[in-house]
Design an enzyme around this catalytic site. Structure first.
Site, PDB file in Angstrom:
ATOM      1  N   SER A  12       0.833  -1.194   0.000  1.00  0.00           N
ATOM      2  CA  SER A  12       0.000   0.000   0.000  1.00  0.00           C
ATOM      3  C   SER A  12       0.876   1.256   0.000  1.00  0.00           C
ATOM      4  O   SER A  12       1.660   1.454  -0.925  1.00  0.00           O
ATOM      5  CB  SER A  12      -0.936  -0.060   1.216  1.00  0.00           C
ATOM      6  OG  SER A  12      -2.008   0.820   1.090  1.00  0.00           O
TER       7      SER A  12
ATOM      8  N   ASP B  81      -9.017  -4.343  -5.784  1.00  0.00           N
ATOM      9  CA  ASP B  81      -8.495  -3.670  -4.589  1.00  0.00           C
ATOM     10  C   ASP B  81      -9.239  -2.351  -4.407  1.00  0.00           C
ATOM     11  O   ASP B  81      -9.167  -1.474  -5.263  1.00  0.00           O
ATOM     12  CB  ASP B  81      -6.990  -3.420  -4.751  1.00  0.00           C
ATOM     13  CG  ASP B  81      -6.310  -2.958  -3.472  1.00  0.00           C
ATOM     14  OD1 ASP B  81      -6.938  -2.207  -2.701  1.00  0.00           O
ATOM     15  OD2 ASP B  81      -5.150  -3.340  -3.247  1.00  0.00           O
TER      16      ASP B  81
ATOM     17  N   HIS C 293      -7.526  -5.873  -0.550  1.00  0.00           N
ATOM     18  CA  HIS C 293      -6.468  -4.872  -0.551  1.00  0.00           C
ATOM     19  C   HIS C 293      -5.135  -5.565  -0.303  1.00  0.00           C
ATOM     20  O   HIS C 293      -4.811  -5.957   0.809  1.00  0.00           O
ATOM     21  CB  HIS C 293      -6.727  -3.833   0.542  1.00  0.00           C
ATOM     22  CG  HIS C 293      -5.678  -2.763   0.625  1.00  0.00           C
ATOM     23  ND1 HIS C 293      -5.185  -2.117  -0.485  1.00  0.00           N
ATOM     24  CD2 HIS C 293      -5.023  -2.225   1.690  1.00  0.00           C
ATOM     25  CE1 HIS C 293      -4.281  -1.226  -0.114  1.00  0.00           C
ATOM     26  NE2 HIS C 293      -4.154  -1.278   1.193  1.00  0.00           N
TER      27      HIS C 293
END
Length: 514
Positions: free
Chosen positions: A229, A455, A482
């Site tokens: 991320s 995602d 995610h």
């Protein structure tokens, strides 16, 4: 309280990641930084020992008490351009390799500012990590200003956190903030964190230079890195600043380095709307859905359920209430993985009976609210990183951005209008990241980007753009989640990643399905 180990890992890279996407004009440091002034920092030895004393939350205490973990503190310059000035200390956790060691694999969970120490310990305990932990020491670090690192960012009181004052600017575009609030936030962060010089050196470039000190102190000529991320931003910026120091790099749930804050937020909100719509479709197909049997009407039905909470919160456990923001946060965090969509359904069903227990428990778990009602400061650290990275917007620009965000994700429209202001408008330091970044990098070994098609927080197009920008290999993962490396428990993903890290085998248009 709602707890699940995989969900905890997934939401370590919270929706805050989009807000860290800045667009400033400060030049990048190309081709690596001059390391000579940092020789004394590179020469330090880490005094590894038991990890129990490094825990800063109840969750960390449970994780850091495990066997085989070693912890230490790394000293870095507060300002890398002034190595003789103030210093900071970073908490470091190492899980030693179990076999023929290649080197260290430094990991970052994103957030920004989520604890990297406990993240490394959790990853090492997952079944899919065996091949990686055999060949690499797994190393996690708490970013400067966060967790077990010192000084630590502290901007808001627990009462302000309980009222979601900070999340008003992160999730909802700062629509309730006045200019006095933005001044107070900057002043409070400086006063609570050790001074203006502390909060002015918490940006992504500062952390990337810390990472290179860590690489040298660990004895690795080149860095092996796994970033999830927001951690993909750190990886990309490291690749830009220190390309010659990279051996391997896995970037999971990539952020598009070409987008400034406005485009990034609109892209992310569109990703959450897509996931909300998919959840609502699955809910309708299952029957007895609190959002109704017509997915086309799910957003309107959601508004009917949650908007009244802005004025009339509902009971949620002993002496607690679920507010509008708490409900929306609970839904957003549970959208991170398809397996948790039923929890959203459960929470919304409770709302029809004027209860908010489940959604509040998810919200509390994501914030890591402690049993005594206190809050760790990682979201405040994220706020500071965000303000150091992103460009400043005028109230008109912030309002226009919020309008676009709500057009992209109408289920997040609270019906209160779109007037907003930039929570960082009075931050005492200019943004330093620059956007686009990590473009035209020379001498970078081939890296690997992993991107999940569904995602919600790091939309697939962002991962594709990151791979194109860095010239990376791309592993496309079909699914609704995610991130996917190790946290998904998928052998297809984890084997491809292990092959790359160990043998530097870069897949050619590889695909997996969760």
């Amino acid at each position: 309280m709602f707890r699940h180990p995989r969900l905890r890992l997934l939401i370590t890279s919270t929706v805050l990641l989009g807000l860290a996407a800045g667009c400033a004009t400060a030049p990048a440091t190309a081709g690596g930084a001059d390391s000579a002034p940092l020789d004394a920092f590179h020469a330090q030895e880490l005094a590894f020992g038991p990890c129990g004393g490094y825990a800063t939350t109840e969750g960390d205490a449970a994780v850091l008490g495990g066997d085989g973990l070693e912890c230490a503190r790394l000293t870095v310059p507060l300002d890398h351009d002034d190595p003789d000035g103030r210093t900071a200390e970073l908490g470091i956790l190492r899980v030693p390799a179990t076999g023929d060691r290649i080197g260290s694999l430094v990991v970052n969970p994103g957030g920004p500012a989520k604890p990297g120490m406990s993240y490394a310990a959790q990853l090492a305990a997952l079944p899919g990590s065996d091949r990686i932990t055999e060949r690499f020491d797994l190393v996690g670090f708490d970013m400067r200003g966060t967790g077990a690192s010192t000084p630590v960012v502290d901007c808001f009181t627990d009462a302000e956190r309980q009222d979601d004052l900070l999340m008003a600017t992160f999730l909802f575009g700062g629509e309730t903030w006045s200019e006095d609030d933005t001044r107070k936030a900057a002043r409070g962060c400086a006063e609570g964190s050790g001074g203006v010089d502390v909060i002015s050196h918490l940006g992504s470039r500062d952390t990337v230079r810390d990472m290179d000190v860590l690489r040298a102190v660990l004895g690795d000529d080149q860095l092996n890195f796994l970033g999830a991320s927001y951690g993909t931003r750190l990886g990309a910026v490291y690749a830009e600043m220190f390309p010659q120091n990279v051996r391997s790099m896995v970037l999971d749930g990539g952020m598009d380095p070409n987008l400034g804050i406005r485009d990034r937020m609109v892209q992310q909100y569109a990703g959450f709307q897509r996931s909300f719509d998919a959840m609502a479709t699955a809910c309708a197909a299952a029957g007895d859905c609190p959002l109704g049997d017509d997915p086309q009407q799910a957003t309107a039905r959601f508004h009917e359920l949650v908007r009244p909470l802005a004025e009339d919160p509902v009971p949620a456990g002993p002496d607690r209430e679920l507010t509008y923001r708490g409900a929306v946060e609970g839904v957003l965090f549970a959208l991170y993985q398809q397996d948790y969509w039923p929890v959203i359904v459960q929470g919304l069903t409770e709302l029809t009976a004027d209860r908010g227990d489940t959604l509040l428990a998810i919200r509390d778990g994501a914030h890591e609210r402690q049993s005594d009602g206190s809050y760790p400061t990682f979201i405040e650290g994220a706020f500071a990183i965000h303000c150091n990275d992103r460009e400043r917007l005028t109230p008109d620009q912030e309002t226009a951005m919020r309008q676009q965000m709500l057009q992209a994700a109408p289920f997040l429209d609270d019906g209160r209008g779109t007037a907003a202001r930039d929570g960082c408008e009075h931050w005492p330091a200019e943004p330093t990241l620059g956007s686009p970044y990590a473009t035209d990098v020379d001498g970078l070994p081939q890296t690997l980007v992993v991107s999940v098609t569904g995602d919600p927080a790091s939309p697939h197009e962002g991962g594709v753009a990151l791979a194109d920008t860095l010239g990376s290999g791309l592993l496309t993962v079909e699914g609704e989640q995610h991130g996917a490396v190790l946290v998904a428990g998928n052998s297809c993903v984890d084997d491809i990643v292990a092959d790359y890290l160990i043998d530097l085998t870069v897949p050619d248009d590889a695909r997996c399905t969760l």
